[in-house]
Design a protein around this motif. Structure first.
Motif, PDB file in Angstrom:
ATOM      1  N   THR A   9      17.430  14.649  -3.098  1.00  0.00           N
ATOM      2  CA  THR A   9      17.671  14.961  -3.918  1.00  0.00           C
ATOM      3  C   THR A   9      19.626  13.748  -4.613  1.00  0.00           C
ATOM      4  O   THR A   9      19.447  13.004  -4.067  1.00  0.00           O
ATOM      5  N   ASP A  10      19.057  13.270  -5.950  1.00  0.00           N
ATOM      6  CA  ASP A  10      19.344  11.959  -6.718  1.00  0.00           C
ATOM      7  C   ASP A  10      21.485  12.360  -6.395  1.00  0.00           C
ATOM      8  O   ASP A  10      22.174  11.769  -6.287  1.00  0.00           O
ATOM      9  N   GLN A  18      22.368  17.777 -14.632  1.00  0.00           N
ATOM     10  CA  GLN A  18      20.903  17.155 -15.134  1.00  0.00           C
ATOM     11  C   GLN A  18      20.401  16.709 -13.354  1.00  0.00           C
ATOM     12  O   GLN A  18      21.336  15.052 -12.508  1.00  0.00           O
ATOM     13  N   ARG A  19      19.616  16.134 -12.464  1.00  0.00           N
ATOM     14  CA  ARG A  19      19.223  16.150 -11.164  1.00  0.00           C
ATOM     15  C   ARG A  19      17.398  15.589 -11.520  1.00  0.00           C
ATOM     16  O   ARG A  19      16.861  16.316 -12.369  1.00  0.00           O
ATOM     17  N   LYS A  20      17.585  15.020 -10.721  1.00  0.00           N
ATOM     18  CA  LYS A  20      16.075  14.667  -9.713  1.00  0.00           C
ATOM     19  C   LYS A  20      16.018  15.271  -8.359  1.00  0.00           C
ATOM     20  O   LYS A  20      17.023  14.685  -7.661  1.00  0.00           O
ATOM     21  N   TYR A  21      15.078  14.857  -8.180  1.00  0.00           N
ATOM     22  CA  TYR A  21      14.429  14.861  -6.905  1.00  0.00           C
ATOM     23  C   TYR A  21      12.835  15.121  -6.383  1.00  0.00           C
ATOM     24  O   TYR A  21      12.255  14.905  -7.022  1.00  0.00           O
ATOM     25  N   PHE A  39       7.951  14.543  -7.380  1.00  0.00           N
ATOM     26  CA  PHE A  39       9.047  14.309  -8.110  1.00  0.00           C
ATOM     27  C   PHE A  39       9.444  14.693  -9.221  1.00  0.00           C
ATOM     28  O   PHE A  39       8.245  15.399  -9.661  1.00  0.00           O
ATOM     29  N   ASP A  41      13.117  16.457 -12.076  1.00  0.00           N
ATOM     30  CA  ASP A  41      13.773  17.097 -12.722  1.00  0.00           C
ATOM     31  C   ASP A  41      13.833  17.505 -13.417  1.00  0.00           C
ATOM     32  O   ASP A  41      13.156  19.090 -13.436  1.00  0.00           O
ATOM     33  N   CYS A  49      18.457  23.133  -7.098  1.00  0.00           N
ATOM     34  CA  CYS A  49      17.719  21.766  -7.471  1.00  0.00           C
ATOM     35  C   CYS A  49      16.581  21.295  -5.967  1.00  0.00           C
ATOM     36  O   CYS A  49      15.275  21.362  -6.162  1.00  0.00           O
ATOM     37  N   MET A 136      13.002   7.933  -6.490  1.00  0.00           N
ATOM     38  CA  MET A 136      13.726   8.841  -8.008  1.00  0.00           C
ATOM     39  C   MET A 136      13.921   7.826  -9.080  1.00  0.00           C
ATOM     40  O   MET A 136      14.007   7.718 -10.315  1.00  0.00           O
ATOM     41  N   ASN A 141      12.093   9.876 -13.022  1.00  0.00           N
ATOM     42  CA  ASN A 141      12.061  10.782 -12.244  1.00  0.00           C
ATOM     43  C   ASN A 141      13.119  11.810 -12.677  1.00  0.00           C
ATOM     44  O   ASN A 141      14.441  11.215 -12.244  1.00  0.00           O
TER      45      ASN A 141
END
Length: 141
Positions: A9-10, A18-21, A39, A41, A49, A136, A141
């Protein structure tokens, strides 16, 4: 057959943000190392996440195998080993209330149970951590 799933994850904070994975599925098939990645989010907690990424990776599986889940999320790595116990308790806590992220745990369990996957896990930085972080950022994303 043994398959490794690498999750990243970011952000690692616990807040719902809000996250990206990203994830990488790695398998040795007929002597060749094959990888697939994905990928996404969304607004979620850190554990949620990682569970979303794991559920998405597992959704790509169609047959029984051994899997090893690699992630920095020690909570997910420890609980995924006990997922049958969580399911036996209907994903409820001792007070009868749904555990946190029950829906995500159910999605993960459904695939593990249906395909009779044997699960192990490894917590910490892994060989795809840096690459997934960079991807990411590149993919937005």
């Amino acid at each position: 057959m043994k398959v490794d799933i690498y999750l990243e994850t970011d952000k690692q904070c616990q807040a719902c943000i809000q996250r990206k994975y990203g994830y990488v599925i790695e398998i040795m098939h007929h002597g060749q190392l094959l990888t697939r990645e994905g990928f996404g989010d969304g607004v979620s907690t850190y554990h949620q996440c990682n569970l979303q990424a794991l559920a998405e990776a597992l959704a790509r599986f169609h047959s029984s195998c051994e899997i090893c889940v690699h992630t920095k999320d020690t909570f997910v790595t420890s609980r995924v080993l006990r997922i049958s116990d969580l399911a036996a308790d209907a994903f409820k806590d001792t007070k009868g209330k749904d555990i946190k992220n029950a829906d995500e745990w159910k999605k993960v369990y459904e695939v593990i149970n249906r395909l009779k996957l044997k699960v192990s896990s490894f917590a910490g930085v892994h060989s795809y951590s840096q690459w997934l972080q960079e991807e990411m950022i590149k993919r937005g994303n």
